[in-house]
Motif scaffolding. Structure first.
Motif, PDB file in Angstrom:
ATOM      1  N   GLY A 189       0.808  -1.207   0.000  1.00  0.00           N
ATOM      2  CA  GLY A 189       0.000   0.000   0.000  1.00  0.00           C
ATOM      3  C   GLY A 189       0.844   1.260   0.000  1.00  0.00           C
ATOM      4  N   ILE A 190       1.941   1.222  -0.730  1.00  0.00           N
ATOM      5  CA  ILE A 190       2.849   2.358  -0.856  1.00  0.00           C
ATOM      6  C   ILE A 190       3.002   2.653  -2.342  1.00  0.00           C
ATOM      7  CG2 ILE A 190       4.838   0.828  -0.725  1.00  0.00           C
ATOM      8  CD1 ILE A 190       6.459   3.008   0.553  1.00  0.00           C
ATOM      9  N   THR A 191       3.168   3.920  -2.694  1.00  0.00           N
ATOM     10  CA  THR A 191       3.269   4.271  -4.111  1.00  0.00           C
ATOM     11  C   THR A 191       4.525   3.672  -4.736  1.00  0.00           C
ATOM     12  OG1 THR A 191       4.491   6.316  -3.734  1.00  0.00           O
ATOM     13  CG2 THR A 191       2.076   6.462  -3.707  1.00  0.00           C
ATOM     14  N   LEU A 192       4.460   3.477  -6.042  1.00  0.00           N
ATOM     15  CA  LEU A 192       5.612   2.948  -6.776  1.00  0.00           C
ATOM     16  C   LEU A 192       6.826   3.863  -6.620  1.00  0.00           C
ATOM     17  CD1 LEU A 192       4.109   1.637 -10.120  1.00  0.00           C
ATOM     18  CD2 LEU A 192       5.342   0.320  -8.418  1.00  0.00           C
ATOM     19  N   SER A 193       6.599   5.163  -6.663  1.00  0.00           N
ATOM     20  CA  SER A 193       7.733   6.091  -6.570  1.00  0.00           C
ATOM     21  C   SER A 193       8.395   6.017  -5.192  1.00  0.00           C
ATOM     22  CB  SER A 193       7.304   7.520  -6.889  1.00  0.00           C
ATOM     23  OG  SER A 193       6.296   7.954  -6.013  1.00  0.00           O
ATOM     24  N   ASN A 194       7.611   5.943  -4.125  1.00  0.00           N
ATOM     25  CA  ASN A 194       8.200   5.838  -2.784  1.00  0.00           C
ATOM     26  C   ASN A 194       8.913   4.505  -2.597  1.00  0.00           C
ATOM     27  OD1 ASN A 194       7.411   8.373  -1.954  1.00  0.00           O
ATOM     28  ND2 ASN A 194       5.525   7.657  -1.006  1.00  0.00           N
ATOM     29  N   LEU A 195       8.337   3.451  -3.114  1.00  0.00           N
ATOM     30  CA  LEU A 195       8.971   2.134  -3.013  1.00  0.00           C
ATOM     31  C   LEU A 195      10.256   2.099  -3.833  1.00  0.00           C
ATOM     32  CD1 LEU A 195       8.559  -0.565  -1.658  1.00  0.00           C
ATOM     33  CD2 LEU A 195       7.270  -1.311  -3.643  1.00  0.00           C
ATOM     34  N   SER A 196      10.253   2.739  -4.983  1.00  0.00           N
ATOM     35  CA  SER A 196      11.433   2.810  -5.828  1.00  0.00           C
ATOM     36  C   SER A 196      12.571   3.548  -5.125  1.00  0.00           C
ATOM     37  CB  SER A 196      11.094   3.488  -7.146  1.00  0.00           C
ATOM     38  OG  SER A 196      12.225   3.539  -7.970  1.00  0.00           O
ATOM     39  N   VAL A 197      12.235   4.619  -4.410  1.00  0.00           N
ATOM     40  CA  VAL A 197      13.240   5.365  -3.647  1.00  0.00           C
ATOM     41  C   VAL A 197      13.881   4.455  -2.605  1.00  0.00           C
ATOM     42  CG1 VAL A 197      13.524   7.221  -1.943  1.00  0.00           C
ATOM     43  CG2 VAL A 197      12.260   7.654  -4.030  1.00  0.00           C
ATOM     44  N   LEU A 198      13.078   3.648  -1.938  1.00  0.00           N
ATOM     45  CA  LEU A 198      13.630   2.703  -0.954  1.00  0.00           C
ATOM     46  C   LEU A 198      14.488   1.643  -1.639  1.00  0.00           C
ATOM     47  CD1 LEU A 198      10.582   2.034   1.397  1.00  0.00           C
ATOM     48  CD2 LEU A 198      12.700   3.248   1.960  1.00  0.00           C
ATOM     49  N   LYS A 199      13.973   1.106  -2.734  1.00  0.00           N
ATOM     50  CA  LYS A 199      14.663   0.028  -3.440  1.00  0.00           C
ATOM     51  C   LYS A 199      16.039   0.448  -3.939  1.00  0.00           C
ATOM     52  CE  LYS A 199      14.183  -3.061  -7.349  1.00  0.00           C
ATOM     53  NZ  LYS A 199      13.611  -3.195  -8.663  1.00  0.00           N
ATOM     54  N   THR A 200      16.152   1.684  -4.398  1.00  0.00           N
ATOM     55  CA  THR A 200      17.422   2.161  -4.935  1.00  0.00           C
ATOM     56  C   THR A 200      18.366   2.681  -3.853  1.00  0.00           C
ATOM     57  OG1 THR A 200      16.472   4.343  -5.362  1.00  0.00           O
ATOM     58  CG2 THR A 200      16.446   2.757  -7.180  1.00  0.00           C
ATOM     59  N   GLY A 201      17.889   2.684  -2.614  1.00  0.00           N
ATOM     60  CA  GLY A 201      18.745   3.125  -1.507  1.00  0.00           C
ATOM     61  C   GLY A 201      18.846   4.636  -1.371  1.00  0.00           C
ATOM     62  N   LYS A 202      17.965   5.366  -2.041  1.00  0.00           N
ATOM     63  CA  LYS A 202      18.012   6.824  -1.990  1.00  0.00           C
ATOM     64  C   LYS A 202      17.180   7.403  -0.857  1.00  0.00           C
ATOM     65  CE  LYS A 202      18.909   7.203  -6.898  1.00  0.00           C
ATOM     66  NZ  LYS A 202      18.405   7.611  -8.196  1.00  0.00           N
ATOM     67  N   GLY A 203      16.423   6.555  -0.164  1.00  0.00           N
ATOM     68  CA  GLY A 203      15.583   7.030   0.931  1.00  0.00           C
ATOM     69  C   GLY A 203      16.404   7.430   2.140  1.00  0.00           C
ATOM     70  N   LYS A 204      15.915   8.400   2.865  1.00  0.00           N
ATOM     71  CA  LYS A 204      16.598   8.881   4.072  1.00  0.00           C
ATOM     72  C   LYS A 204      15.964   8.314   5.334  1.00  0.00           C
ATOM     73  CE  LYS A 204      19.388  11.660   1.902  1.00  0.00           C
ATOM     74  NZ  LYS A 204      20.745  11.272   1.703  1.00  0.00           N
ATOM     75  N   ALA A 205      14.756   7.779   5.225  1.00  0.00           N
ATOM     76  CA  ALA A 205      14.042   7.263   6.395  1.00  0.00           C
ATOM     77  C   ALA A 205      12.999   6.247   5.935  1.00  0.00           C
ATOM     78  CB  ALA A 205      13.361   8.403   7.140  1.00  0.00           C
ATOM     79  N   ILE A 206      12.559   5.427   6.876  1.00  0.00           N
ATOM     80  CA  ILE A 206      11.463   4.492   6.620  1.00  0.00           C
ATOM     81  C   ILE A 206      10.640   4.396   7.899  1.00  0.00           C
ATOM     82  CG2 ILE A 206      12.862   2.463   7.197  1.00  0.00           C
ATOM     83  CD1 ILE A 206      11.191   0.935   5.052  1.00  0.00           C
ATOM     84  N   ARG A 207       9.349   4.436   7.752  1.00  0.00           N
ATOM     85  CA  ARG A 207       8.461   4.298   8.898  1.00  0.00           C
ATOM     86  C   ARG A 207       8.420   2.833   9.307  1.00  0.00           C
ATOM     87  NH1 ARG A 207       3.787   8.530   8.710  1.00  0.00           N
ATOM     88  NH2 ARG A 207       4.749  10.089   7.375  1.00  0.00           N
ATOM     89  N   PHE A 208       8.307   2.615  10.618  1.00  0.00           N
ATOM     90  CA  PHE A 208       8.263   1.235  11.100  1.00  0.00           C
ATOM     91  C   PHE A 208       7.053   0.486  10.555  1.00  0.00           C
ATOM     92  CE2 PHE A 208      11.000   2.560  14.841  1.00  0.00           C
ATOM     93  CZ  PHE A 208      12.109   1.889  14.377  1.00  0.00           C
ATOM     94  N   ASN A 209       5.915   1.152  10.392  1.00  0.00           N
ATOM     95  CA  ASN A 209       4.752   0.435   9.861  1.00  0.00           C
ATOM     96  C   ASN A 209       4.968   0.058   8.387  1.00  0.00           C
ATOM     97  OD1 ASN A 209       4.451   3.066   8.949  1.00  0.00           O
ATOM     98  ND2 ASN A 209       2.269   3.189   9.418  1.00  0.00           N
ATOM     99  N   THR A 210       5.719   0.872   7.649  1.00  0.00           N
ATOM    100  CA  THR A 210       6.060   0.529   6.263  1.00  0.00           C
ATOM    101  C   THR A 210       7.035  -0.644   6.238  1.00  0.00           C
ATOM    102  OG1 THR A 210       5.743   2.818   5.564  1.00  0.00           O
ATOM    103  CG2 THR A 210       7.017   1.395   4.094  1.00  0.00           C
ATOM    104  N   LEU A 211       8.035  -0.588   7.107  1.00  0.00           N
ATOM    105  CA  LEU A 211       8.999  -1.693   7.198  1.00  0.00           C
ATOM    106  C   LEU A 211       8.291  -2.986   7.586  1.00  0.00           C
ATOM    107  CD1 LEU A 211      11.949  -2.632   7.084  1.00  0.00           C
ATOM    108  CD2 LEU A 211      12.183  -1.874   9.460  1.00  0.00           C
ATOM    109  N   GLU A 212       7.368  -2.891   8.529  1.00  0.00           N
ATOM    110  CA  GLU A 212       6.602  -4.067   8.949  1.00  0.00           C
ATOM    111  C   GLU A 212       5.797  -4.639   7.786  1.00  0.00           C
ATOM    112  OE1 GLU A 212       3.034  -5.282  12.074  1.00  0.00           O
ATOM    113  OE2 GLU A 212       3.739  -3.212  11.994  1.00  0.00           O
ATOM    114  N   ALA A 213       5.141  -3.780   7.017  1.00  0.00           N
ATOM    115  CA  ALA A 213       4.336  -4.238   5.880  1.00  0.00           C
ATOM    116  C   ALA A 213       5.209  -4.889   4.806  1.00  0.00           C
ATOM    117  CB  ALA A 213       3.550  -3.070   5.292  1.00  0.00           C
ATOM    118  N   ILE A 214       6.383  -4.318   4.558  1.00  0.00           N
ATOM    119  CA  ILE A 214       7.305  -4.897   3.573  1.00  0.00           C
ATOM    120  C   ILE A 214       7.780  -6.265   4.045  1.00  0.00           C
ATOM    121  CG2 ILE A 214       9.610  -4.666   2.548  1.00  0.00           C
ATOM    122  CD1 ILE A 214       9.076  -1.617   2.443  1.00  0.00           C
TER     123      ILE A 214
END
Length: 67
Positions: free
Chosen positions: A26-51
């Motif tokens: 339930g996360i947008t493709l663009s936000n997930l892509s930022v995480l996937k490429t390692g460009k993200g600066k933070a991740i919410r615990f509920n997002t990490l839990e869902a992944i």
């Protein structure tokens, strides 16, 4: 940055596409892509839990610390 994101590796091992994971988490493709490429600066615990739930893995499978 000493924190390495291994989301792409875990996704490849599980044969899950970005689109599939986006729908399951339930996360947008663009936000997930930022995480996937390692460009993200933070991740919410509920997002990490869902992944982790969607990929049947532990947070340590996705996040790695290297000096």
């Amino acid at each position: 940055m000493p924190i390495i994101i291994n989301l792409d590796v875990v996704m490849a091992k599980r044969k899950v596409s970005l689109n599939e994971l986006s729908e399951k988490v339930g996360i947008t493709l663009s936000n997930l892509s930022v995480l996937k490429t390692g460009k993200g600066k933070a991740i919410r615990f509920n997002t990490l839990e869902a992944i982790c739930k969607a990929l049947d893995c532990q947070p340590g499978d996705i996040l790695e610390y290297k000096e």
